[in-house]
Scaffold this motif. Structure first.
Motif, PDB file in Angstrom:
ATOM      1  N   ASP A 212       0.821  -1.215   0.000  1.00  0.00           N
ATOM      2  CA  ASP A 212       0.000   0.000   0.000  1.00  0.00           C
ATOM      3  C   ASP A 212       0.854   1.264   0.000  1.00  0.00           C
ATOM      4  OD1 ASP A 212       1.022  -0.090   2.552  1.00  0.00           O
ATOM      5  OD2 ASP A 212      -0.919   0.057   3.587  1.00  0.00           O
ATOM      6  N   VAL A 213       2.137   1.112  -0.378  1.00  0.00           N
ATOM      7  CA  VAL A 213       3.016   2.278  -0.563  1.00  0.00           C
ATOM      8  C   VAL A 213       3.682   2.140  -1.927  1.00  0.00           C
ATOM      9  CG1 VAL A 213       3.446   2.424   1.930  1.00  0.00           C
ATOM     10  CG2 VAL A 213       5.107   1.259   0.454  1.00  0.00           C
ATOM     11  N   PRO A 214       4.171   3.239  -2.512  1.00  0.00           N
ATOM     12  CA  PRO A 214       4.866   3.130  -3.800  1.00  0.00           C
ATOM     13  C   PRO A 214       6.124   2.271  -3.689  1.00  0.00           C
ATOM     14  CG  PRO A 214       4.321   5.427  -3.279  1.00  0.00           C
ATOM     15  CD  PRO A 214       4.068   4.636  -2.034  1.00  0.00           C
ATOM     16  N   LEU A 215       6.378   1.458  -4.706  1.00  0.00           N
ATOM     17  CA  LEU A 215       7.588   0.640  -4.797  1.00  0.00           C
ATOM     18  C   LEU A 215       8.310   1.011  -6.083  1.00  0.00           C
ATOM     19  CD1 LEU A 215       9.378  -1.711  -3.764  1.00  0.00           C
ATOM     20  CD2 LEU A 215       7.944  -3.235  -5.171  1.00  0.00           C
ATOM     21  N   ILE A 216       9.521   1.512  -5.941  1.00  0.00           N
ATOM     22  CA  ILE A 216      10.282   2.020  -7.088  1.00  0.00           C
ATOM     23  C   ILE A 216      11.204   0.938  -7.640  1.00  0.00           C
ATOM     24  CG2 ILE A 216      12.039   3.695  -7.808  1.00  0.00           C
ATOM     25  CD1 ILE A 216      10.802   5.591  -5.698  1.00  0.00           C
ATOM     26  N   ASN A 217      11.114   0.747  -8.940  1.00  0.00           N
ATOM     27  CA  ASN A 217      12.004  -0.129  -9.686  1.00  0.00           C
ATOM     28  C   ASN A 217      13.171   0.742 -10.165  1.00  0.00           C
ATOM     29  OD1 ASN A 217      13.220  -1.917 -11.467  1.00  0.00           O
ATOM     30  ND2 ASN A 217      11.314  -2.530 -12.454  1.00  0.00           N
ATOM     31  N   PRO A 218      14.384   0.573  -9.626  1.00  0.00           N
ATOM     32  CA  PRO A 218      15.451   1.550  -9.874  1.00  0.00           C
ATOM     33  C   PRO A 218      15.886   1.696 -11.324  1.00  0.00           C
ATOM     34  CG  PRO A 218      16.295  -0.368  -8.696  1.00  0.00           C
ATOM     35  CD  PRO A 218      14.810  -0.470  -8.678  1.00  0.00           C
ATOM     36  N   GLY A 219      15.913   0.595 -12.067  1.00  0.00           N
ATOM     37  CA  GLY A 219      16.287   0.699 -13.478  1.00  0.00           C
ATOM     38  C   GLY A 219      15.291   1.505 -14.278  1.00  0.00           C
ATOM     39  N   VAL A 220      14.012   1.322 -13.977  1.00  0.00           N
ATOM     40  CA  VAL A 220      12.963   2.086 -14.650  1.00  0.00           C
ATOM     41  C   VAL A 220      13.059   3.561 -14.275  1.00  0.00           C
ATOM     42  CG1 VAL A 220      10.470   2.454 -14.770  1.00  0.00           C
ATOM     43  CG2 VAL A 220      11.398   0.144 -14.926  1.00  0.00           C
ATOM     44  N   ALA A 221      13.298   3.851 -13.000  1.00  0.00           N
ATOM     45  CA  ALA A 221      13.442   5.247 -12.562  1.00  0.00           C
ATOM     46  C   ALA A 221      14.575   5.936 -13.314  1.00  0.00           C
ATOM     47  CB  ALA A 221      13.679   5.315 -11.053  1.00  0.00           C
ATOM     48  N   ALA A 222      15.695   5.226 -13.473  1.00  0.00           N
ATOM     49  CA  ALA A 222      16.845   5.806 -14.171  1.00  0.00           C
ATOM     50  C   ALA A 222      16.555   6.016 -15.645  1.00  0.00           C
ATOM     51  CB  ALA A 222      18.058   4.902 -13.991  1.00  0.00           C
ATOM     52  N   GLN A 223      15.919   5.035 -16.280  1.00  0.00           N
ATOM     53  CA  GLN A 223      15.585   5.158 -17.701  1.00  0.00           C
ATOM     54  C   GLN A 223      14.651   6.334 -17.933  1.00  0.00           C
ATOM     55  OE1 GLN A 223      16.594   3.822 -20.499  1.00  0.00           O
ATOM     56  NE2 GLN A 223      15.011   4.681 -21.824  1.00  0.00           N
ATOM     57  N   GLN A 224      13.636   6.476 -17.114  1.00  0.00           N
ATOM     58  CA  GLN A 224      12.679   7.554 -17.331  1.00  0.00           C
ATOM     59  C   GLN A 224      13.293   8.922 -17.052  1.00  0.00           C
ATOM     60  OE1 GLN A 224       9.061   6.144 -15.211  1.00  0.00           O
ATOM     61  NE2 GLN A 224       8.285   5.748 -17.261  1.00  0.00           N
ATOM     62  N   LEU A 225      14.186   9.002 -16.069  1.00  0.00           N
ATOM     63  CA  LEU A 225      14.873  10.276 -15.843  1.00  0.00           C
ATOM     64  C   LEU A 225      15.759  10.621 -17.034  1.00  0.00           C
ATOM     65  CD1 LEU A 225      15.645  12.723 -14.180  1.00  0.00           C
ATOM     66  CD2 LEU A 225      17.301  11.291 -12.937  1.00  0.00           C
ATOM     67  N   ALA A 226      16.451   9.616 -17.565  1.00  0.00           N
ATOM     68  CA  ALA A 226      17.298   9.862 -18.737  1.00  0.00           C
ATOM     69  C   ALA A 226      16.459  10.365 -19.914  1.00  0.00           C
ATOM     70  CB  ALA A 226      18.044   8.585 -19.120  1.00  0.00           C
ATOM     71  N   GLN A 227      15.311   9.734 -20.133  1.00  0.00           N
ATOM     72  CA  GLN A 227      14.433  10.172 -21.224  1.00  0.00           C
ATOM     73  C   GLN A 227      13.958  11.602 -21.002  1.00  0.00           C
ATOM     74  OE1 GLN A 227      12.488   5.814 -22.457  1.00  0.00           O
ATOM     75  NE2 GLN A 227      11.327   7.197 -21.156  1.00  0.00           N
ATOM     76  N   GLN A 228      13.615  11.925 -19.759  1.00  0.00           N
ATOM     77  CA  GLN A 228      13.138  13.275 -19.466  1.00  0.00           C
ATOM     78  C   GLN A 228      14.221  14.310 -19.729  1.00  0.00           C
ATOM     79  OE1 GLN A 228      11.990  13.881 -15.378  1.00  0.00           O
ATOM     80  NE2 GLN A 228      10.734  15.654 -15.852  1.00  0.00           N
ATOM     81  N   LEU A 229      15.456  14.010 -19.336  1.00  0.00           N
ATOM     82  CA  LEU A 229      16.553  14.941 -19.577  1.00  0.00           C
ATOM     83  C   LEU A 229      16.794  15.131 -21.076  1.00  0.00           C
ATOM     84  CD1 LEU A 229      19.077  13.764 -16.827  1.00  0.00           C
ATOM     85  CD2 LEU A 229      17.740  15.880 -16.839  1.00  0.00           C
ATOM     86  N   VAL A 230      16.709  14.035 -21.827  1.00  0.00           N
ATOM     87  CA  VAL A 230      16.917  14.137 -23.273  1.00  0.00           C
ATOM     88  C   VAL A 230      15.830  14.987 -23.909  1.00  0.00           C
ATOM     89  CG1 VAL A 230      16.951  12.823 -25.424  1.00  0.00           C
ATOM     90  CG2 VAL A 230      18.206  11.973 -23.428  1.00  0.00           C
ATOM     91  N   ARG A 231      14.573  14.741 -23.522  1.00  0.00           N
ATOM     92  CA  ARG A 231      13.470  15.521 -24.084  1.00  0.00           C
ATOM     93  C   ARG A 231      13.596  17.000 -23.737  1.00  0.00           C
ATOM     94  NH1 ARG A 231      10.262  11.218 -22.154  1.00  0.00           N
ATOM     95  NH2 ARG A 231       9.534  12.512 -20.422  1.00  0.00           N
ATOM     96  N   ALA A 232      14.044  17.277 -22.522  1.00  0.00           N
ATOM     97  CA  ALA A 232      14.166  18.664 -22.071  1.00  0.00           C
ATOM     98  C   ALA A 232      15.464  19.325 -22.537  1.00  0.00           C
ATOM     99  CB  ALA A 232      14.084  18.731 -20.550  1.00  0.00           C
ATOM    100  N   ARG A 233      16.314  18.534 -23.208  1.00  0.00           N
ATOM    101  CA  ARG A 233      17.617  19.033 -23.679  1.00  0.00           C
ATOM    102  C   ARG A 233      18.445  19.579 -22.527  1.00  0.00           C
ATOM    103  NH1 ARG A 233      16.158  21.904 -29.535  1.00  0.00           N
ATOM    104  NH2 ARG A 233      15.130  20.058 -30.435  1.00  0.00           N
ATOM    105  N   LEU A 234      18.467  18.821 -21.454  1.00  0.00           N
ATOM    106  CA  LEU A 234      19.252  19.168 -20.270  1.00  0.00           C
ATOM    107  C   LEU A 234      20.336  18.126 -20.058  1.00  0.00           C
ATOM    108  CD1 LEU A 234      16.411  20.145 -17.751  1.00  0.00           C
ATOM    109  CD2 LEU A 234      18.046  21.705 -18.825  1.00  0.00           C
ATOM    110  N   THR A 235      21.456  18.577 -19.518  1.00  0.00           N
ATOM    111  CA  THR A 235      22.524  17.664 -19.120  1.00  0.00           C
ATOM    112  C   THR A 235      23.226  18.262 -17.908  1.00  0.00           C
ATOM    113  OG1 THR A 235      24.360  16.293 -19.940  1.00  0.00           O
ATOM    114  CG2 THR A 235      24.349  18.624 -20.591  1.00  0.00           C
ATOM    115  N   HIS A 236      24.194  17.519 -17.385  1.00  0.00           N
ATOM    116  CA  HIS A 236      24.852  17.943 -16.148  1.00  0.00           C
ATOM    117  C   HIS A 236      25.690  19.207 -16.365  1.00  0.00           C
ATOM    118  CE1 HIS A 236      26.991  14.651 -18.220  1.00  0.00           C
ATOM    119  NE2 HIS A 236      28.049  15.428 -18.090  1.00  0.00           N
ATOM    120  N   SER A 237      25.906  19.925 -15.287  1.00  0.00           N
ATOM    121  CA  SER A 237      26.646  21.186 -15.311  1.00  0.00           C
ATOM    122  C   SER A 237      28.144  20.931 -15.462  1.00  0.00           C
ATOM    123  CB  SER A 237      26.390  21.954 -14.012  1.00  0.00           C
ATOM    124  OG  SER A 237      27.316  23.014 -13.855  1.00  0.00           O
ATOM    125  N   ARG A 238      28.752  21.658 -16.378  1.00  0.00           N
ATOM    126  CA  ARG A 238      30.199  21.564 -16.522  1.00  0.00           C
ATOM    127  C   ARG A 238      30.931  22.264 -15.359  1.00  0.00           C
ATOM    128  NH1 ARG A 238      31.605  17.407 -18.201  1.00  0.00           N
ATOM    129  NH2 ARG A 238      31.793  16.866 -20.383  1.00  0.00           N
TER     130      ARG A 238
END
Length: 259
Positions: A212-238
């Motif tokens: 009855d609480v959220p359960l995070i699948n870590p590989g999926v979380a990482a994949q979706q964050l990567a997709q979001q960054l790509v769509r937003a054209r964001l990357t890490h700070s130099r």
């Protein structure tokens, strides 16, 4: 061959043979991958043989992950054009900071991504994992994310994991994982849980349907964050992750070459 899709490279931090990579690819159920995205896997030619269970293996895995990516960079005509992002497919986040220094495309770690997501979904975070030697991974990742005080529970089921076989005997493992999840919620007060390894993804649906609480699948979380960054054209700070003055791919190749 150019498929016209955005390619995201997932790097495993241990020397998992190619025939076992499909088990990791199966962590992305239908609907997780964007329609214009495809995932590729790679792993070090040499590195920890199966799991990262000690400080010694954590240090080796950092180098092994960096070497695996250097191998891809060397083989590709323009890897940073060919790949839209890189994911370290492990809660260890092996080589994460070094990779961000080495490449300009987004680099995401499963540990950082899942902890960050958990902090958005609840206030008391729990991790359920396979065995005790992995506990240190989560306290380190929580400290790096600045949320140590919110990691209130780490429970394991006392079974040595296997990166090739994944969860192995599910009739034994699944009930133990469910019991550990229940204790993390009821006894430790966790209100959001994370699976402690990307190798545990086969149990996600079984467990999530009974909690009855959220359960995070870590590989999926990482994949979706990567997709979001790509769509937003964001990357890490130099400024945060300066590029190396002299990358030494030759040294990494020599350290990790097959013998």
């Amino acid at each position: 061959m150019d498929t016209g899709k955005r390619r995201i490279l997932h790097v495993l931090p241990v020397a998992v043979p190619p025939h076992a990579w499909q088990g990791f690819a199966e962590q992305f159920p239908a609907g997780i991958l964007d329609g214009d995205t495809e995932v590729e896997f790679t792993a070090p030619a040499r590195g920890p043989a199966n799991m990262i269970d000690s400080d010694y293996e954590r240090t080796i895995s950092d180098v092994a992950v960096l070497a695996a990516v250097e191998s891809v960079l060397a083989a590709a005509e323009n890897a940073e054009r060919d790949f839209a992002a890189i994911v370290v497919n492990s809660m260890s986040d092996s080589g994460l900071l070094a990779l961000r220094s080495r490449v300009a495309i987004p680099v995401v770690g499963a540990g950082q991504a899942s902890l960050t997501l958990a902090s958005c979904l609840g206030s008391r975070i729990g991790v359920v994992t396979m065995w005790r030697p992995w506990h240190a991974l989560y306290s380190s990742a929580a400290a790096a994310a600045g949320i140590s005080e919110r990691l209130v529970s780490v429970r394991d089921i006392g079974i040595r994991p296997d990166a090739e076989e994944l969860l192995g005997d599910r009739e034994t493992v699944y009930p133990r994982l469910l019991d550990a999840c229940s204790k993390a919620i009821q006894e430790d007060g966790a209100d959001v849980l994370i699976l402690g390894s990307t190798t545990m993804h086969p149990a996600h649906q079984f467990l999530a349907e009974q909690l009855d609480v959220p359960l995070i699948n870590p590989g999926v979380a990482a994949q979706q964050l990567a997709q979001q960054l790509v769509r937003a054209r964001l990357t890490h700070s130099r400024r945060a992750h300066p590029a190396p003055a002299r990358p030494d791919s030759g040294l990494l190749a020599a350290l990790t070459a097959r013998t």
